[in-house]
Design an enzyme around this catalytic site. Sequence first.
Site, PDB file in Angstrom:
ATOM      1  N   LYS A  58     -21.336-151.964 -26.039  1.00 30.73           N
ATOM      2  CA  LYS A  58     -20.846-153.187 -25.381  1.00 30.73           C
ATOM      3  C   LYS A  58     -19.331-153.267 -25.450  1.00 30.73           C
ATOM      4  O   LYS A  58     -18.669-153.590 -24.453  1.00 30.73           O
ATOM      5  CB  LYS A  58     -21.477-154.403 -26.080  1.00 30.73           C
ATOM      6  CG  LYS A  58     -20.771-155.716 -25.822  1.00 30.73           C
ATOM      7  CD  LYS A  58     -21.448-156.872 -26.505  1.00 30.73           C
ATOM      8  CE  LYS A  58     -20.869-157.290 -27.835  1.00 30.73           C
ATOM      9  NZ  LYS A  58     -19.532-157.874 -27.817  1.00 30.73           N
ATOM     10  N   ASN A  59     -18.779-152.973 -26.645  1.00 36.36           N
ATOM     11  CA  ASN A  59     -17.344-153.179 -26.837  1.00 36.36           C
ATOM     12  C   ASN A  59     -16.485-152.054 -26.269  1.00 36.36           C
ATOM     13  O   ASN A  59     -15.272-152.071 -26.409  1.00 36.36           O
ATOM     14  CB  ASN A  59     -17.040-153.410 -28.317  1.00 36.36           C
ATOM     15  CG  ASN A  59     -17.619-154.733 -28.781  1.00 36.36           C
ATOM     16  OD1 ASN A  59     -17.989-155.575 -27.954  1.00 36.36           O
ATOM     17  ND2 ASN A  59     -17.718-154.923 -30.081  1.00 36.36           N
TER      18      ASN A  59
ATOM     19  N   ARG B  62     -14.585-162.371 -24.611  1.00 33.77           N
ATOM     20  CA  ARG B  62     -13.233-161.989 -25.018  1.00 33.77           C
ATOM     21  C   ARG B  62     -12.528-161.127 -23.968  1.00 33.77           C
ATOM     22  O   ARG B  62     -11.366-160.779 -24.128  1.00 33.77           O
ATOM     23  CB  ARG B  62     -13.292-161.151 -26.310  1.00 33.77           C
ATOM     24  CG  ARG B  62     -14.125-161.698 -27.428  1.00 33.77           C
ATOM     25  CD  ARG B  62     -13.567-162.920 -28.048  1.00 33.77           C
ATOM     26  NE  ARG B  62     -12.206-162.764 -28.555  1.00 33.77           N
ATOM     27  CZ  ARG B  62     -11.405-163.796 -28.814  1.00 33.77           C
ATOM     28  NH1 ARG B  62     -11.804-165.036 -28.582  1.00 33.77           N
ATOM     29  NH2 ARG B  62     -10.190-163.593 -29.287  1.00 33.77           N
TER      30      ARG B  62
ATOM     31  N   CYS C  24     -17.997-164.904 -29.764  1.00 34.77           N
ATOM     32  CA  CYS C  24     -18.755-165.456 -30.881  1.00 34.77           C
ATOM     33  C   CYS C  24     -17.896-166.378 -31.733  1.00 34.77           C
ATOM     34  O   CYS C  24     -16.716-166.103 -31.957  1.00 34.77           O
ATOM     35  CB  CYS C  24     -19.287-164.315 -31.731  1.00 34.77           C
ATOM     36  SG  CYS C  24     -20.632-163.446 -30.923  1.00 34.77           S
TER      37      CYS C  24
ATOM     38  N   ASP D  35     -19.074-155.866 -37.905  1.00 36.93           N
ATOM     39  CA  ASP D  35     -20.293-156.148 -37.138  1.00 36.93           C
ATOM     40  C   ASP D  35     -21.538-155.485 -37.734  1.00 36.93           C
ATOM     41  O   ASP D  35     -22.646-155.727 -37.287  1.00 36.93           O
ATOM     42  CB  ASP D  35     -20.117-155.678 -35.690  1.00 36.93           C
ATOM     43  CG  ASP D  35     -18.880-156.264 -35.075  1.00 36.93           C
ATOM     44  OD1 ASP D  35     -18.911-157.441 -34.709  1.00 36.93           O
ATOM     45  OD2 ASP D  35     -17.859-155.563 -35.001  1.00 36.93           O
TER      46      ASP D  35
ATOM     47  N   VAL E  39     -12.004-158.706 -42.061  1.00 32.55           N
ATOM     48  CA  VAL E  39     -11.611-158.701 -40.638  1.00 32.55           C
ATOM     49  C   VAL E  39     -11.581-160.123 -40.069  1.00 32.55           C
ATOM     50  O   VAL E  39     -10.619-160.521 -39.411  1.00 32.55           O
ATOM     51  CB  VAL E  39     -12.555-157.794 -39.809  1.00 32.55           C
ATOM     52  CG1 VAL E  39     -12.143-157.796 -38.337  1.00 32.55           C
ATOM     53  CG2 VAL E  39     -12.544-156.376 -40.366  1.00 32.55           C
TER      54      VAL E  39
HETATM   55  N1  EPU Z   1      -6.180-161.305 -34.333  1.00 28.89           N
HETATM   56  C1  EPU Z   1      -5.036-162.079 -34.386  1.00 28.89           C
HETATM   57  N2  EPU Z   1      -4.305-162.196 -33.232  1.00 28.89           N
HETATM   58  C2  EPU Z   1      -4.669-161.575 -32.064  1.00 28.89           C
HETATM   59  C3  EPU Z   1      -5.836-160.794 -32.030  1.00 28.89           C
HETATM   60  C4  EPU Z   1      -6.574-160.679 -33.201  1.00 28.89           C
HETATM   61  O1  EPU Z   1      -4.684-162.641 -35.418  1.00 28.89           O
HETATM   62  O2  EPU Z   1      -3.962-161.739 -31.047  1.00 28.89           O
HETATM   63  C5  EPU Z   1      -7.012-161.206 -35.558  1.00 28.89           C
HETATM   64  C6  EPU Z   1      -8.367-161.882 -35.361  1.00 28.89           C
HETATM   65  O3  EPU Z   1      -8.299-163.259 -35.570  1.00 28.89           O
HETATM   66  C7  EPU Z   1      -9.233-161.165 -36.371  1.00 28.89           C
HETATM   67  C8  EPU Z   1      -8.640-159.756 -36.395  1.00 28.89           C
HETATM   68  O4  EPU Z   1      -7.348-159.850 -35.806  1.00 28.89           O
HETATM   69  O5  EPU Z   1      -9.090-161.742 -37.635  1.00 28.89           O
HETATM   70  C9  EPU Z   1      -9.460-158.722 -35.659  1.00 28.89           C
HETATM   71  O6  EPU Z   1      -9.672-159.127 -34.329  1.00 28.89           O
HETATM   72  P1  EPU Z   1      -9.748-158.078 -33.154  1.00 28.89           P
HETATM   73  O7  EPU Z   1      -8.698-158.434 -32.136  1.00 28.89           O
HETATM   74  O8  EPU Z   1      -9.725-156.711 -33.709  1.00 28.89           O
HETATM   75  O9  EPU Z   1     -11.163-158.377 -32.545  1.00 28.89           O
HETATM   76  P2  EPU Z   1     -11.571-158.542 -31.017  1.00 28.89           P
HETATM   77  O10 EPU Z   1     -10.895-157.521 -30.192  1.00 28.89           O
HETATM   78  O11 EPU Z   1     -11.491-159.964 -30.614  1.00 28.89           O
HETATM   79  C10 EPU Z   1     -13.540-156.819 -31.102  1.00 28.89           C
HETATM   80  C11 EPU Z   1     -15.011-156.885 -30.849  1.00 28.89           C
HETATM   81  C12 EPU Z   1     -15.696-157.610 -31.993  1.00 28.89           C
HETATM   82  C13 EPU Z   1     -15.411-156.859 -33.283  1.00 28.89           C
HETATM   83  C14 EPU Z   1     -13.882-156.745 -33.498  1.00 28.89           C
HETATM   84  C15 EPU Z   1     -13.531-155.911 -34.699  1.00 28.89           C
HETATM   85  C16 EPU Z   1     -15.088-156.965 -28.458  1.00 28.89           C
HETATM   86  C17 EPU Z   1     -15.422-157.721 -27.233  1.00 28.89           C
HETATM   87  N3  EPU Z   1     -15.253-157.597 -29.607  1.00 28.89           N
HETATM   88  O12 EPU Z   1     -13.105-158.175 -31.134  1.00 28.89           O
HETATM   89  O13 EPU Z   1     -17.092-157.531 -31.736  1.00 28.89           O
HETATM   90  O14 EPU Z   1     -15.958-157.577 -34.359  1.00 28.89           O
HETATM   91  O15 EPU Z   1     -13.278-156.140 -32.331  1.00 28.89           O
HETATM   92  O16 EPU Z   1     -14.067-154.629 -34.598  1.00 28.89           O
HETATM   93  O17 EPU Z   1     -14.709-155.794 -28.406  1.00 28.89           O
HETATM   94  C18 EPU Z   1     -19.295-158.309 -31.547  1.00 28.89           C
HETATM   95  O18 EPU Z   1     -19.515-157.332 -30.809  1.00 28.89           O
HETATM   96  O19 EPU Z   1     -20.215-159.068 -31.973  1.00 28.89           O
HETATM   97  C19 EPU Z   1     -17.931-158.604 -31.946  1.00 28.89           C
HETATM   98  C20 EPU Z   1     -17.572-159.762 -32.492  1.00 28.89           C
END
Ligand code: EPU
Length: 442
Positions: free
Chosen positions: A28-29, A101, A125, A314, A336
């Site tokens: 998915k991601n 996202r 989420c 995850d 995380v």
């Molecule tokens: N963060 C910031 N500022 C930002 C972006 C992120 O402070 O501008 C922080 C977040 O608050 C968090 C950390 O950085 O504490 C990690 O966030 P990240 O940006 O890595 O996560 P994401 O890109 O929003 C993706 C996956 C998540 C997965 C995370 C970590 C997608 C759509 N989602 O989220 O997947 O947990 O990376 O691997 O790719 C899921 O599939 O259930 C899911 C939540």
Amino acid sequence: MPEDSGITTLRITGGRPLKGTVHVRGAKNFVSKCMVASLLTEEDCVLHNVPDIDDVRVVSELIHAIGGSVTHEKDGTLRLSSPSLTPVEPRTLKKIAGRGRIPILFAGPLLARLGTAMVPNLGGCGIGPRPVDFHLQALQTMGAHITDIEGGYLIETEGLHGAKIHFEYPSVGATEQVLLSAVRASGITELTGAAVEPEIIDLIAVLQKMGANISVSTDRTITIIGVEKLHAFEHTALTDRLEVASWACAALVTHGEIMVTGARQLDMMTFLNAYRTIGGAFTITDEGIRFCRGDAPLAPIALETDVHPGFMTDWQQPFVVALTQAHGASVIHETVYEDRFGFTKSLNDMGARIQVFRECLGGRTRCRFGQQNHFHSAVIVGPTPLTAADITVPDLRAGFSYVIAALAAEGTSTIRNIDLIGRGYENFLDKLTALGATIEPL
Ligand code: EPU
């Protein structure tokens, strides 16, 4: 799929071992980001191994809203075409605000093609505040002007340029933002502190097929030399290692044996080590990975979640359910997300003994959430028999962990909001039935 069929509540009677084979398709991601990458070219793109999940449908809707087209064939082939794009209308923007996202990642391709992008406020989420400051700062550093508008952001540029960008934390989404924006910017972009998850490396592989010039160094530096034009790609998505881990935990908790075809060892080494440490067994073949219990009772573990190659955040939720059956006290330090243990309350209602703490327990002395008001460490004391409960799914991964808990519990549980699970797990009701679970959709 639950959403299509209107099923939102599931009754699960526990006590039967899950046995059989499930097939897991593309991540998915990764798939959702790869769909966005297709917008970087006027040419038609093809992606194979795409699961039929809600997140793919949401991104398809967004692509349609800006003039592109997406066809999803039964065999998992996705055909993407966007010879011309139009700005999204404000009322469409409002409709899609809060749905996942991915919309913010449309910024780079839209800026390259149109010089302007409207991006809705994000959803996804509810596992903490999930800010987008890294995304916005990176775009600004590359020459974008950002204005707050009702329901989102208006992002404009006279042309993005390469820049030096540093992330204090290796965010997955913000790294993808830089990749998707810098590939067609003028000049060189150097991103330090980048995330290097396998899904990101696969995205880089796709961009390379399209004509991009991207190199990844061992120290989390990604260097992108911008190009004017990108071309079509044909690619097969890497397997969803989050879903694979979910089925692995289901096998452990139900005393079952599940062959997950499509599972790839290399992306899951950290998980496999932890699985073996607590008493799980697995066999790796060319077709996938077979998961079951080892001979000894399950043992506790201390671990912390981290960015790749660490133990994924995850994987944590289904693993916690497995640890409720381990003999002794396990400790998990979530580094995380600051708020990803809320789901343990319902597990406690089912008989688990899980206590959450503000302190950084079980590994690194202090993470960025230490000494704040975030309950980001958990101690799980087992083994505890689980009993049926009436529970509501709060988010995708927690949702699947509730399903696993109910499968192991004595009695019949009612699980509400299961449509949330359909965001990321393809045909999971059919898969559960095929594995012998006693489930009754309501
Ligand atoms: N963060 C910031 N500022 C930002 C972006 C992120 O402070 O501008 C922080 C977040 O608050 C968090 C950390 O950085 O504490 C990690 O966030 P990240 O940006 O890595 O996560 P994401 O890109 O929003 C993706 C996956 C998540 C997965 C995370 C970590 C997608 C759509 N989602 O989220 O997947 O947990 O990376 O691997 O790719 C899921 O599939 O259930 C899911 C939540």
